[in-house]
Write a protein that holds these residues in place. Structure first.
Motif, PDB file in Angstrom:
ATOM      1  N   PRO A 346       0.144  12.687   7.784  1.00  0.00           N
ATOM      2  CA  PRO A 346       0.214  13.697   6.725  1.00  0.00           C
ATOM      3  C   PRO A 346       0.983  14.941   7.152  1.00  0.00           C
ATOM      4  O   PRO A 346       0.763  15.495   8.232  1.00  0.00           O
ATOM      5  CB  PRO A 346      -1.260  14.030   6.457  1.00  0.00           C
ATOM      6  N   GLY A 347       1.924  15.354   6.309  1.00  0.00           N
ATOM      7  CA  GLY A 347       2.712  16.536   6.580  1.00  0.00           C
ATOM      8  C   GLY A 347       3.861  16.317   7.525  1.00  0.00           C
ATOM      9  O   GLY A 347       4.680  17.217   7.731  1.00  0.00           O
ATOM     10  N   VAL A 348       3.938  15.134   8.133  1.00  0.00           N
ATOM     11  CA  VAL A 348       5.000  14.846   9.103  1.00  0.00           C
ATOM     12  C   VAL A 348       5.933  13.760   8.564  1.00  0.00           C
ATOM     13  O   VAL A 348       7.153  13.946   8.507  1.00  0.00           O
ATOM     14  CB  VAL A 348       4.415  14.418  10.463  1.00  0.00           C
ATOM     15  N   THR A 349       5.357  12.614   8.178  1.00  0.00           N
ATOM     16  CA  THR A 349       6.183  11.534   7.637  1.00  0.00           C
ATOM     17  C   THR A 349       5.835  11.219   6.178  1.00  0.00           C
ATOM     18  O   THR A 349       6.272  10.210   5.637  1.00  0.00           O
ATOM     19  CB  THR A 349       6.026  10.255   8.491  1.00  0.00           C
ATOM     20  N   GLY A 350       5.052  12.073   5.552  1.00  0.00           N
ATOM     21  CA  GLY A 350       4.690  11.869   4.155  1.00  0.00           C
ATOM     22  C   GLY A 350       3.412  12.611   3.850  1.00  0.00           C
ATOM     23  O   GLY A 350       2.962  13.471   4.622  1.00  0.00           O
ATOM     24  N   GLN A 372      10.883  20.748  -2.538  1.00  0.00           N
ATOM     25  CA  GLN A 372      11.920  19.774  -2.185  1.00  0.00           C
ATOM     26  C   GLN A 372      12.311  19.860  -0.713  1.00  0.00           C
ATOM     27  O   GLN A 372      12.666  18.836  -0.102  1.00  0.00           O
ATOM     28  CB  GLN A 372      13.148  19.972  -3.070  1.00  0.00           C
ATOM     29  N   THR A 373      12.260  21.038  -0.141  1.00  0.00           N
ATOM     30  CA  THR A 373      12.585  21.168   1.285  1.00  0.00           C
ATOM     31  C   THR A 373      11.591  20.382   2.125  1.00  0.00           C
ATOM     32  O   THR A 373      11.970  19.651   3.051  1.00  0.00           O
ATOM     33  CB  THR A 373      12.576  22.650   1.697  1.00  0.00           C
ATOM     34  N   PHE A 374      10.313  20.523   1.804  1.00  0.00           N
ATOM     35  CA  PHE A 374       9.262  19.765   2.491  1.00  0.00           C
ATOM     36  C   PHE A 374       9.449  18.267   2.278  1.00  0.00           C
ATOM     37  O   PHE A 374       9.363  17.474   3.221  1.00  0.00           O
ATOM     38  CB  PHE A 374       7.899  20.221   1.975  1.00  0.00           C
ATOM     39  N   ALA A 375       9.714  17.858   1.047  1.00  0.00           N
ATOM     40  CA  ALA A 375       9.875  16.443   0.738  1.00  0.00           C
ATOM     41  C   ALA A 375      11.036  15.838   1.511  1.00  0.00           C
ATOM     42  O   ALA A 375      10.935  14.720   2.051  1.00  0.00           O
ATOM     43  CB  ALA A 375      10.077  16.255  -0.770  1.00  0.00           C
ATOM     44  N   LYS A 376      12.146  16.551   1.573  1.00  0.00           N
ATOM     45  CA  LYS A 376      13.318  16.034   2.301  1.00  0.00           C
ATOM     46  C   LYS A 376      13.032  15.939   3.796  1.00  0.00           C
ATOM     47  O   LYS A 376      13.484  15.011   4.461  1.00  0.00           O
ATOM     48  CB  LYS A 376      14.526  16.929   2.036  1.00  0.00           C
ATOM     49  N   ARG A 377      12.265  16.921   4.316  1.00  0.00           N
ATOM     50  CA  ARG A 377      11.964  16.900   5.750  1.00  0.00           C
ATOM     51  C   ARG A 377      11.093  15.707   6.118  1.00  0.00           C
ATOM     52  O   ARG A 377      11.384  14.987   7.079  1.00  0.00           O
ATOM     53  CB  ARG A 377      11.274  18.201   6.168  1.00  0.00           C
TER      54      ARG A 377
END
Length: 432
Positions: A346-350, A372-377
């Motif tokens: 969670p928070g790292v790969t999804g 969107q920045t978080f989602a792309k990361r």
């Protein structure tokens, strides 16, 4: 018999090349679900590493009875003349008939080759696997891709379910090594199939990342086809109860209230489809949800076009679609269950949410859509994780280690004792 191709083994192999007789009820061009693709990728990866692999499987109309393809010898068993329909109500009868034909084809393969190990995939090939083990005197390795009780949340409601469970127990007893795809599945099979954990190896499923690459033009075309003025969610997989799509549909009103114009594309088919379509009608969401059926070659572009791929499974031994979506570059929102909980950090790969919880699902998906920045990361980090941890050459090496362990322990594993009956317990087998 077709002429065997010449190919160079990978240099500096850690162990001598293994000669593997692999059994599967599906193998391309017969692909019913993920198992056929898994066996094909594993067999070809083993062959590319210098191992000799023969796959014995069922015949498909138009396919040769025997051939070499991608370095793998494929022997296909045609159906016998008596008709046994491959339908749910007659599955056990069909399986017994299939195993008669599969056994004869496997004995033909064994007569024209020598093998170190038998590798059986799931319960449908158990009778053939045990026959070969006893006839050839070589160790058996079994991959348990899922369990019957697990698919029913710990219950065995009908006689057919109990019979399938007893076959799974038999296969596990006969195998020197049992392979599972996640730590969750190790817990499940040791509990359900009465196995010591020391005989169970965790070998994840693999992903060929190159298969899931696509082009900007294809992604744009997918968005034009499925997305509206708002974000696009995606689901891919069989439409069965345990995949939890009903909870995704239930979360849509809340999600669309937060994200106007949001749409959902559901790629797949299955017995639960009519019920899901009816649910979208009752919620007046027909125009917001696209049921596409299986997309085939278009699937990578559709995955990449989504703003979030949702995997809402109730039961998921591994979660292959999550890795495939990550390889395509989609942000992941997955249920915190089974193997999915081991794939996505969670928070790292999804992001994750409790299984069977539409509100929790909406919260998790919203966290991706709102940033969107978080989602792309997280999408970028998940894509890199798939490439480094789940590539097929790496998975094949893990499987060969299990073969080596089976060969080493086989002499001490042989027993002349008569097999003991499988006693199927009552109640929920996964309950604490």
């Amino acid at each position: 018999m077709p002429e065997k191709p010449r190919f160079a083994p990978t240099p500096a192999a850690a162990t001598p090349p293994r000669r593997v007789l692999m059994l599967s009820w599906e193998y391309p061009p017969v692909v019913v679900g993920g198992l056929g693709r898994h066996v094909h990728a594993l067999a070809t990866s083993l062959a590319a590493a210098g191992h000799e692999v023969t796959v014995v499987t069922r015949h498909a109309p138009g396919a040769p009875r025997e051939e070499y393809a991608d370095g793998v010898r494929i022997v296909r068993a045609p159906e016998d003349p008596p008709t046994f329909p491959l339908v749910t109500s007659g599955l056990l009868s069909w399986t017994m008939a299939f195993n008669h034909s599969l056994t004869r084809a496997a004995l033909h393969a064994a007569a024209t080759g020598e093998y170190d190990v038998i590798h059986a995939h799931d319960w449908l090939v158990t009778h053939t696997a045990v026959t070969l083990k006893e006839h050839l005197g070589i160790p058996l390795v079994a991959t348990i891709h899922a369990t019957e009780a697990g698919r029913h949340q710990g219950w065995l409601p009908e006689e057919m379910n109990r019979t399938i469970h007893s076959v799974e127990v038999w296969l596990a007893r006969e195998a020197c090594r049992v392979l599972v795809c996640s730590e969750y599945m190790r817990w499940e099979v040791t509990r359900l199939l009465e196995l010591p954990a020391s005989r169970v190896d965790v070998v994840p499923n693999g992903v060929d990342s190159s298969v899931w690459r696509t082009t900007a033009r294809a992604v744009a075309a997918a968005r034009t086809r499925f997305a509206g003025e708002g974000p696009l969610l995606g689901f891919a997989g069989r439409l069965v109860y345990e995949k939890g799509v009903q909870h995704l549909v239930s979360a849509l009103p809340e999600l669309r209230a937060r994200h106007p114009g949001m749409r959902l594309v559901i790629a797949g088919d299955g017995p639960h489809k009519a019920e899901l379509v009816d649910a979208t009608k009752q919620l007046r969401l027909q125009r917001a949800v696209s049921f596409t059926g299986f997309l085939g070659a278009d699937l990578p572009a559709v995955l990449a076009a989504t703003d979030a791929m949702v995997v809402p499974s109730i039961y998921e031994p591994f979660g292959m679609v999550a890795l495939e979506a990550a390889a395509a570059g989609a942000p992941l929102a997955v249920a915190r269950t089974g193997g999915l909980a081991e794939i996505v950090e969670p928070g790292v790969t999804g992001v994750t949410f409790p299984a069977s919880d539409p509100f929790g699902l909406a919260e998790a998906v919203s966290s991706l859509l709102a940033d969107q920045t978080f989602a792309k990361r997280v999408a970028r980090q998940a894509k890199a994780m798939v490439a480094t941890r789940y590539g097929w050459p790496t998975i094949a090496r893990h499987v060969v280690s299990a073969y080596d362990a089976a060969v080493a322990q086989a002499p001490s594993f042989v027993t002349d004792a008569l097999p003991t009956p499988v006693v199927v317990p009552e109640g929920n087998l996964l309950a604490a």
